[in-house]
Design a protein around this motif. Structure first.
Motif, PDB file in Angstrom:
ATOM      1  N   THR A 160       0.845  -1.181   0.000  1.00 28.47           N
ATOM      2  CA  THR A 160       0.000   0.000   0.000  1.00 28.47           C
ATOM      3  C   THR A 160       0.887   1.240   0.000  1.00 28.47           C
ATOM      4  N   LEU A 161       0.515   2.206  -0.805  1.00 23.49           N
ATOM      5  CA  LEU A 161       1.307   3.413  -1.008  1.00 23.49           C
ATOM      6  C   LEU A 161       0.386   4.608  -0.769  1.00 23.49           C
ATOM      7  N   ASP A 162       0.609   5.335   0.303  1.00 17.52           N
ATOM      8  CA  ASP A 162      -0.301   6.391   0.745  1.00 17.52           C
ATOM      9  C   ASP A 162       0.259   7.749   0.334  1.00 17.52           C
ATOM     10  N   TYR A 163      -0.294   8.322  -0.745  1.00 16.55           N
ATOM     11  CA  TYR A 163       0.190   9.607  -1.251  1.00 16.55           C
ATOM     12  C   TYR A 163      -0.989  10.461  -1.695  1.00 16.55           C
ATOM     13  N   ALA A 164      -0.929  11.748  -1.379  1.00 13.35           N
ATOM     14  CA  ALA A 164      -1.985  12.677  -1.763  1.00 13.35           C
ATOM     15  C   ALA A 164      -1.963  12.938  -3.267  1.00 13.35           C
ATOM     16  N   ILE A 165      -3.134  13.131  -3.828  1.00 13.57           N
ATOM     17  CA  ILE A 165      -3.251  13.544  -5.227  1.00 13.57           C
ATOM     18  C   ILE A 165      -2.622  14.930  -5.383  1.00 13.57           C
ATOM     19  N   PRO A 166      -1.940  15.208  -6.490  1.00 12.80           N
ATOM     20  CA  PRO A 166      -1.384  16.555  -6.677  1.00 12.80           C
ATOM     21  C   PRO A 166      -2.457  17.631  -6.553  1.00 12.80           C
ATOM     22  N   THR A 167      -2.098  18.735  -5.947  1.00 10.50           N
ATOM     23  CA  THR A 167      -3.035  19.839  -5.795  1.00 10.50           C
ATOM     24  C   THR A 167      -3.319  20.486  -7.148  1.00 10.50           C
ATOM     25  N   LYS A 168      -4.301  21.366  -7.166  1.00 11.59           N
ATOM     26  CA  LYS A 168      -4.669  22.051  -8.411  1.00 11.59           C
ATOM     27  C   LYS A 168      -3.483  22.804  -8.995  1.00 11.59           C
ATOM     28  N   ASP A 169      -2.684  23.461  -8.152  1.00 12.23           N
ATOM     29  CA  ASP A 169      -1.525  24.214  -8.635  1.00 12.23           C
ATOM     30  C   ASP A 169      -0.420  23.297  -9.148  1.00 12.23           C
ATOM     31  N   GLU A 170      -0.343  22.076  -8.605  1.00 13.16           N
ATOM     32  CA  GLU A 170       0.711  21.133  -9.002  1.00 13.16           C
ATOM     33  C   GLU A 170       0.335  20.313 -10.227  1.00 13.16           C
ATOM     34  N   ARG A 171      -0.932  20.306 -10.580  1.00 14.23           N
ATOM     35  CA  ARG A 171      -1.435  19.380 -11.599  1.00 14.23           C
ATOM     36  C   ARG A 171      -1.730  20.108 -12.901  1.00 14.23           C
TER      37      ARG A 171
END
Length: 240
Positions: A160-171
Motif C-alpha cells: 500500500t502506497l499512501d500519497y496525496a493527489i497533486p493539488t490544483k496548482d501542481e497538476r
C-alpha cells in the motif's frame, strides 16, 4: 552503460507511443512506469489488421500485445514494470501482461487522500462506497536474474502506497500521479544512473521523478499541450 548512454533523457511530445518505442534500443530500460490511455485515441504504428482506436474503453486491449512486445524488447532481462489500471480491467490487463512478464497477481494499492466523485456504479454500490484508491500491477522480466527491491536493503516493501493527489496548482494533467509516489517506485526498482521509461508520459511526472532521483528517462506523449509545463518543471529539477 552503453545502452543507458544511448537511451538517456528523452522526452518527446506529440508522437505515437508505439511509433517511437520502435526507436528505443534493445535491452536499454531497467524500469517501466506507465498509465496507458484507457479510452484515449490511438492509431497503430504498424501495418496490422487492427483498427485505429477512437475513444472506446476497450480499445486499449487491442493495442496491448503490440505494446508488451515492444516493452519485452527494450527492457533488460531483469527489468521491473509498473502499470496503473482500473480493477474493472484487471482480467484483460493481467492476462496480456503475464504473457510477457512475471506479474504479481496481487496489485499494489495507491491510497489517495480523497475519493472519486460518487457515480451510479454497478447496481448503485458506488453511491455508498466511492473509490479512494488506484491499483498498480507489478511485473518483472522473466529472462534473467531477479532484480531485488532496493528500498531499505533487505526490508519488505508494503503493497500500500499512501500519497496525496497533486493539488490544483501542481497538476496540469487530469490523471497526473504524485511525484513522491513515482519516486518510491523508481527508487525501489532502480539504481542511480539506470533508465526509466514511460511510454504514455502525460504530464511527464514519471520523467521528472526519474530526474529527481538521478535516473535517466525516456518518455513519449501523444498530446503536445503538456510539453511547455513539463519543460519548465524539468529545468527547475535540473537547476536544483
Amino acid at each position: 552503460e552503453n545502452a543507458n548512454a544511448n537511451a538517456q533523457d528523452r522526452a518527446v511530445f506529440g508522437v505515437d507511443a508505439l511509433d517511437r518505442l520502435e526507436e528505443v534500443e534493445d535491452n536499454s530500460i531497467e524500469c517501466v512506469v506507465m498509465d496507458p490511455p484507457y479510452g484515449e485515441n490511438f492509431a497503430s504504428a504498424r501495418d496490422t489488421d487492427n483498427p485505429d482506436f477512437e475513444d472506446a474503453p476497450d480499445d486499449l486491449f487491442e493495442m496491448l500485445p503490440e505494446l508488451f512486445e515492444e516493452l519485452d524488447r527494450v527492457t533488460t532481462a531483469n527489468a521491473h514494470v509498473y502499470m496503473f489500471f482500473s480493477m474493472t480491467h484487471y482480467e484483460a490487463v493481467y492476462e496480456e501482461f503475464s504473457k510477457w512478464f512475471e506479474v504479481n497477481g496481487t496489485p499494489l494499492i495507491w491510497v489517495k487522500n480523497r475519493h472519486a466523485p460518487k457515480g451510479p456504479g454497478s447496481n448503485g454500490f458506488e453511491k455508498g462506497y466511492a473509490q479512494q484508491y488506484e491499483p498498480i500491477l507489478f511485473g518483472r522480466g522473466p529472462k534473467g536474474d531477479t532484480r531485488p527491491l532496493r528500498a531499505e536493503e533487505g526490508a519488505v516493501c508494503p503493497n500500500t502506497l499512501d500519497y496525496a493527489i497533486p493539488t490544483k496548482d501542481e497538476r496540469w494533467h487530469d490523471t497526473q500521479k504524485p511525484r513522491p509516489l513515482l519516486r518510491e517506485l523508481i527508487t525501489n526498482s532502480t539504481a542511480t544512473g539506470e533508465t526509466v521509461l514511460d511510454p504514455f508520459a502525460g504530464s511527464g511526472a514519471t520523467l521528472l521523478a526519474a530526474a529527481e532521483t538521478d535516473r535517466h528517462y525516456v518518455g513519449f506523449e501523444f498530446e503536445d499541450k503538456y510539453e511547455s509545463r513539463f519543460r519548465r518543471e524539468m529545468r527547475e529539477v535540473k537547476d536544483e
